[in-house]
Design an enzyme around this catalytic site. Structure first.
Site, mmCIF file in Angstrom:
data_model
loop_
_atom_site.group_PDB
_atom_site.id
_atom_site.type_symbol
_atom_site.label_atom_id
_atom_site.label_comp_id
_atom_site.label_asym_id
_atom_site.label_seq_id
_atom_site.Cartn_x
_atom_site.Cartn_y
_atom_site.Cartn_z
ATOM 1 N N ASP A 247 0.818 -1.214 0.000
ATOM 2 C CA ASP A 247 0.000 0.000 0.000
ATOM 3 C C ASP A 247 0.853 1.266 0.000
ATOM 4 O O ASP A 247 0.372 2.342 -0.370
ATOM 5 C CB ASP A 247 -0.919 0.025 1.226
ATOM 6 C CG ASP A 247 -2.166 -0.818 1.053
ATOM 7 O OD1 ASP A 247 -2.543 -1.099 -0.099
ATOM 8 O OD2 ASP A 247 -2.773 -1.196 2.078
ATOM 9 N N TYR B 187 -8.605 4.610 -4.075
ATOM 10 C CA TYR B 187 -8.656 4.445 -2.624
ATOM 11 C C TYR B 187 -8.896 5.796 -1.954
ATOM 12 O O TYR B 187 -8.295 6.797 -2.326
ATOM 13 C CB TYR B 187 -7.340 3.851 -2.118
ATOM 14 C CG TYR B 187 -7.264 3.705 -0.622
ATOM 15 C CD1 TYR B 187 -7.714 2.560 0.013
ATOM 16 C CD2 TYR B 187 -6.751 4.735 0.162
ATOM 17 C CE1 TYR B 187 -7.647 2.422 1.392
ATOM 18 C CE2 TYR B 187 -6.680 4.613 1.544
ATOM 19 C CZ TYR B 187 -7.131 3.455 2.146
ATOM 20 O OH TYR B 187 -7.072 3.333 3.507
#
Length: 228
Positions: free
Chosen positions: A118, A225
């Site tokens: 991430d 996201y």
């Protein structure tokens, strides 16, 4: 510069808050690129007593232009990174336990799962050892140079941190807050990697397709996201 000094002070105070430093083992800086000035923590000043106005302002040659204290002893490393990478707005150095353990082992922090992916596109690299001449010479500047050498042509915001061999972690970001955020994540994934390798020493790295998905959904051109 007062606003930037406040941001740098707040970011430095986040280091003990997130358990990244013991005593005075760490520093955060940020750059005002229009003015060519960097704000950085003073050298050796305890976090418990540090105030906003204790932050030191230096030019790109490391000359103090504002402040009553000497700047961090790592200032030359920070400046080398700012000079090489225009996308950087903040830099942080700590001796956080797990990331430093990987540095002392002389090993990159392996990308083993999605938490790592991430934030970091691949392993978090470890630099080579500095030579005796590099250490005895301009040590902090040479630390910056070996970081740059190790990163090569990598986009620094895709690999927002590194461990310096036998020394410790450096992280960076768009600003001081972002740099600290990446330093916190680096410590967490260093800990996770250590635990995971202890459970399964033969553990494979994260699959490329899974790493690509997790990194690109947060940082790619079509990232989705979070909130816009």
């Amino acid at each position: 510069m007062q606003k930037l000094k406040q941001q740098v002070f707040d970011a430095n105070m986040d280091l003990p808050r997130y358990g990244l430093v013991t005593f005075t083992w760490g520093n955060v800086s940020a750059i005002d690129r229009e003015r060519g000035l960097v704000v950085i923590k003073p050298s050796g000043v305890a976090y418990e007593t540090m105030k906003v106005d204790d932050m030191v302002v230096v030019d790109m040659d490391g000359k103090v232009v504002e402040g009553r204290y000497r700047p961090s002893s790592d200032t030359a490393t920070h400046l080398a990174l700012y000079q090489r990478y225009p996308s950087l707005g903040g830099v942080v150095h700590t001796h956080s336990t797990h990331a430093t353990a990987w540095a002392q082992a002389g090993m990159a922090i392996p990308a083993l799962g999605t938490t790592h992916a991430d934030y970091f596109f691949g392993d978090i690299p470890c630099t080579r050892a500095l030579s005796e001449e590099e250490v005895q010479g301009e040590y902090e500047l040479n630390t910056g140079k070996v970081i740059i050498e190790t990163l090569g042509e990598v986009e620094p915001l895709h690999t927002p941190g590194i461990v310096v061999y036998q020394h410790g972690p450096f992280a960076w970001g768009k600003d001081a807050h972002d740099a600290v955020h990446n330093a916190v994540v680096m410590e967490e994934v260093a800990k996770m990697a250590w635990i995971a390798r202890g459970i399964n020493p033969a553990l494979n790295p994260i699959d490329d397709y899974l790493m690509n998905k997790h990194f690109m959904r947060k940082h790619g051109p079509n990232a989705y996201y979070g909130q816009k």
